[in-house]
Design a protein around this motif. Structure first.
Motif: not given
Length: 62
Positions: A17-28
């Protein structure tokens, strides 16, 4: 908490995952924790959040 397609469940999947994708998954995951209907489910989301946060921190230190 069931397994979804395209969502990381292992460390090797997480590293893709990219950092943005990781951040999105964390928020979800944080949103899902807020609507968890049982203590057991809430613990699973807390564990996932901790795992994702640890991965994010380790990326920042590298």
């Amino acid at each position: 908490m069931g397994k979804r397609s395209g969502v990381p469940h292992r460390d090797d999947e997480l590293h893709k995952l990219s950092n943005d994708e990781l951040q999105s998954e964390l928020e979800r995951s944080r949103r899902r924790l807020g609507i968890a209907r049982s203590t057991k489910l809430a613990k699973q989301w807390q564990k996932r959040i901790h795992w994702l946060e640890s991965a994010l921190v380790s990326r920042d230190t590298q």
